[in-house]
Design a protein around this motif. Structure first.
Motif, PDB file in Angstrom:
ATOM      1  N   ILE A   1       0.830  -1.200   0.000  1.00  9.27           N
ATOM      2  CA  ILE A   1       0.000   0.000   0.000  1.00  9.27           C
ATOM      3  C   ILE A   1       0.870   1.259   0.000  1.00  9.27           C
ATOM      4  O   ILE A   1       1.937   1.279   0.603  1.00  9.27           O
ATOM      5  CB  ILE A   1      -0.985  -0.013   1.189  1.00  9.27           C
ATOM      6  CG1 ILE A   1      -2.164   0.934   0.950  1.00  9.27           C
ATOM      7  CG2 ILE A   1      -0.272   0.269   2.502  1.00  9.27           C
ATOM      8  CD1 ILE A   1      -3.348   0.686   1.872  1.00  9.27           C
TER       9      ILE A   1
ATOM     10  N   ASP B   1      -2.840   5.152  -2.052  1.00 12.82           N
ATOM     11  CA  ASP B   1      -3.820   4.052  -2.010  1.00 12.82           C
ATOM     12  C   ASP B   1      -4.702   4.181  -0.779  1.00 12.82           C
ATOM     13  O   ASP B   1      -5.921   4.026  -0.860  1.00 12.82           O
ATOM     14  CB  ASP B   1      -3.118   2.694  -1.946  1.00 12.82           C
ATOM     15  CG  ASP B   1      -2.304   2.353  -3.173  1.00 12.82           C
ATOM     16  OD1 ASP B   1      -2.600   2.865  -4.269  1.00 12.82           O
ATOM     17  OD2 ASP B   1      -1.353   1.553  -3.021  1.00 12.82           O
ATOM     18  N   PHE B   2      -4.063   4.467   0.373  1.00 11.02           N
ATOM     19  CA  PHE B   2      -4.827   4.551   1.618  1.00 11.02           C
ATOM     20  C   PHE B   2      -5.768   5.753   1.592  1.00 11.02           C
ATOM     21  O   PHE B   2      -6.922   5.644   2.013  1.00 11.02           O
ATOM     22  CB  PHE B   2      -3.912   4.611   2.847  1.00 11.02           C
ATOM     23  CG  PHE B   2      -4.684   4.494   4.128  1.00 11.02           C
ATOM     24  CD1 PHE B   2      -5.122   3.257   4.582  1.00 11.02           C
ATOM     25  CD2 PHE B   2      -5.013   5.617   4.864  1.00 11.02           C
ATOM     26  CE1 PHE B   2      -5.870   3.149   5.751  1.00 11.02           C
ATOM     27  CE2 PHE B   2      -5.754   5.523   6.031  1.00 11.02           C
ATOM     28  CZ  PHE B   2      -6.179   4.276   6.477  1.00 11.02           C
TER      29      PHE B   2
ATOM     30  N   CYS C   1      -1.045   1.303   8.295  1.00 11.08           N
ATOM     31  CA  CYS C   1      -0.024   1.186   7.249  1.00 11.08           C
ATOM     32  C   CYS C   1       1.418   1.294   7.721  1.00 11.08           C
ATOM     33  O   CYS C   1       2.300   0.699   7.097  1.00 11.08           O
ATOM     34  CB  CYS C   1      -0.268   2.250   6.178  1.00 11.08           C
ATOM     35  SG  CYS C   1      -1.889   2.124   5.406  1.00 11.08           S
TER      36      CYS C   1
ATOM     37  N   ALA D   1      -2.650  -3.300  -0.577  1.00  7.08           N
ATOM     38  CA  ALA D   1      -3.888  -2.801  -1.180  1.00  7.08           C
ATOM     39  C   ALA D   1      -4.296  -3.720  -2.320  1.00  7.08           C
ATOM     40  O   ALA D   1      -3.443  -4.194  -3.078  1.00  7.08           O
ATOM     41  CB  ALA D   1      -3.685  -1.383  -1.712  1.00  7.08           C
TER      42      ALA D   1
ATOM     43  N   LYS E   1      -6.132  -3.488  -5.688  1.00 10.67           N
ATOM     44  CA  LYS E   1      -6.537  -2.422  -6.605  1.00 10.67           C
ATOM     45  C   LYS E   1      -7.048  -3.017  -7.913  1.00 10.67           C
ATOM     46  O   LYS E   1      -6.533  -4.010  -8.403  1.00 10.67           O
ATOM     47  CB  LYS E   1      -5.363  -1.483  -6.884  1.00 10.67           C
ATOM     48  CG  LYS E   1      -4.914  -0.766  -5.623  1.00 10.67           C
ATOM     49  CD  LYS E   1      -3.924   0.346  -5.783  1.00 10.67           C
ATOM     50  CE  LYS E   1      -2.849   0.168  -6.778  1.00 10.67           C
ATOM     51  NZ  LYS E   1      -1.796   1.179  -6.679  1.00 10.67           N
TER      52      LYS E   1
ATOM     53  N   THR F   1      -8.643   1.492  -5.076  1.00 15.63           N
ATOM     54  CA  THR F   1      -8.326   0.628  -3.953  1.00 15.63           C
ATOM     55  C   THR F   1      -9.644   0.102  -3.394  1.00 15.63           C
ATOM     56  O   THR F   1     -10.463   0.869  -2.881  1.00 15.63           O
ATOM     57  CB  THR F   1      -7.547   1.399  -2.866  1.00 15.63           C
ATOM     58  OG1 THR F   1      -6.364   1.949  -3.465  1.00 15.63           O
ATOM     59  CG2 THR F   1      -7.153   0.473  -1.721  1.00 15.63           C
TER      60      THR F   1
ATOM     61  N   THR G   1      -7.887  -3.775   1.572  1.00 12.07           N
ATOM     62  CA  THR G   1      -6.566  -3.619   2.159  1.00 12.07           C
ATOM     63  C   THR G   1      -6.412  -4.573   3.334  1.00 12.07           C
ATOM     64  O   THR G   1      -7.402  -5.031   3.912  1.00 12.07           O
ATOM     65  CB  THR G   1      -6.327  -2.156   2.604  1.00 12.07           C
ATOM     66  OG1 THR G   1      -5.027  -2.047   3.200  1.00 12.07           O
ATOM     67  CG2 THR G   1      -7.370  -1.668   3.568  1.00 12.07           C
TER      68      THR G   1
ATOM     69  N   TYR H   1      -3.312  -5.459   6.697  1.00  6.85           N
ATOM     70  CA  TYR H   1      -1.996  -5.280   7.311  1.00  6.85           C
ATOM     71  C   TYR H   1      -1.574  -6.615   7.897  1.00  6.85           C
ATOM     72  O   TYR H   1      -2.398  -7.505   8.147  1.00  6.85           O
ATOM     73  CB  TYR H   1      -2.010  -4.203   8.402  1.00  6.85           C
ATOM     74  CG  TYR H   1      -2.802  -4.559   9.629  1.00  6.85           C
ATOM     75  CD1 TYR H   1      -2.288  -5.430  10.599  1.00  6.85           C
ATOM     76  CD2 TYR H   1      -4.073  -4.054   9.827  1.00  6.85           C
ATOM     77  CE1 TYR H   1      -3.032  -5.781  11.719  1.00  6.85           C
ATOM     78  CE2 TYR H   1      -4.815  -4.395  10.947  1.00  6.85           C
ATOM     79  CZ  TYR H   1      -4.282  -5.261  11.880  1.00  6.85           C
ATOM     80  OH  TYR H   1      -5.013  -5.613  12.983  1.00  6.85           O
TER      81      TYR H   1
ATOM     82  N   TYR I   1      -8.297  -6.971   7.860  1.00  8.70           N
ATOM     83  CA  TYR I   1      -8.731  -6.843   6.464  1.00  8.70           C
ATOM     84  C   TYR I   1      -9.929  -5.913   6.374  1.00  8.70           C
ATOM     85  O   TYR I   1     -10.812  -5.955   7.220  1.00  8.70           O
ATOM     86  CB  TYR I   1      -9.159  -8.205   5.903  1.00  8.70           C
ATOM     87  CG  TYR I   1      -8.155  -9.305   6.105  1.00  8.70           C
ATOM     88  CD1 TYR I   1      -7.228  -9.611   5.119  1.00  8.70           C
ATOM     89  CD2 TYR I   1      -8.134 -10.047   7.281  1.00  8.70           C
ATOM     90  CE1 TYR I   1      -6.309 -10.632   5.309  1.00  8.70           C
ATOM     91  CE2 TYR I   1      -7.214 -11.061   7.483  1.00  8.70           C
ATOM     92  CZ  TYR I   1      -6.303 -11.344   6.485  1.00  8.70           C
ATOM     93  OH  TYR I   1      -5.381 -12.351   6.676  1.00  8.70           O
TER      94      TYR I   1
END
Length: 164
Positions: free
Chosen positions: A5, A9-10, A43, A51, A53, A58, A61, A63, A80
């Motif tokens: 990401i 994107d975020f 992030c 991400a 996409k 996006t 996502t 982590y 998620y």
């Protein structure tokens, strides 16, 4: 396509992220969190974030981070999120499958979700279909915005057997 990401994107995913945390139905995040606080939490604090996409948008996502430190740092934790408009299209499954591969490449032997809200039935069905087991339930762990106090599940999947 799933890629690491970027801030851009975020930022593009922020309206979805904000809607999810404001709904107070699945994530135990402060509903008043700012974009910068959310970016830090999702992030930059974890080991990695990715991400999903499609056509420059996006749509999801996740982590990944160690679930604990020291002698328990071989188990990872992931979170998620998928845009509401694209739920049910397999994006969460692709993100989870990707995260399992990333976890193995980072040396994690298992993945644990610490608080899956019991009313999040779609996520629970997906995680179970992907091999995660409910290993514990925390009574009244989550104050759902519409239902009041509901249980949360701890879910776990062994990815590879740890070596001594």
């Amino acid at each position: 396509m799933i890629t690491e990401i970027t801030r851009e994107d975020f930022v593009s995913f922020w309206p979805t992220f904000k809607a999810i945390i404001v709904s107070q139905t699945t994530y135990a995040f402060d509903a008043n969190m700012s974009l910068d606080e959310a970016y830090q939490l999702w992030c930059t604090a974890p080991l990695k974030a990715f991400a999903y996409k499609l056509n420059g948008q996006t749509l999801g996502t996740y982590y990944i981070k160690a679930n604990a430190m020291g002698p328990s740092n071989h188990i990872c934790n992931c979170g998620y999120m998928v845009s509401e408009a694209t739920r049910g299209q397999g994006i969460a499954q692709q993100l989870c499958e990707h995260s399992q591969q990333v976890a193995k490449s980072l040396g994690f032997t298992a993945m644990q979700f610490n608080s899956v809200v019991s009313t999040n039935e779609g996520a629970i069905r997906l995680w179970q279909r992907l091999g995660y087991k409910i290993i514990g339930t925390i009574p009244n762990a989550y104050k759902h915005s519409k239902l009041g106090y509901v249980d949360s599940h701890i879910m776990h999947k062994q990815l590879i057997e740890p070596s001594s």
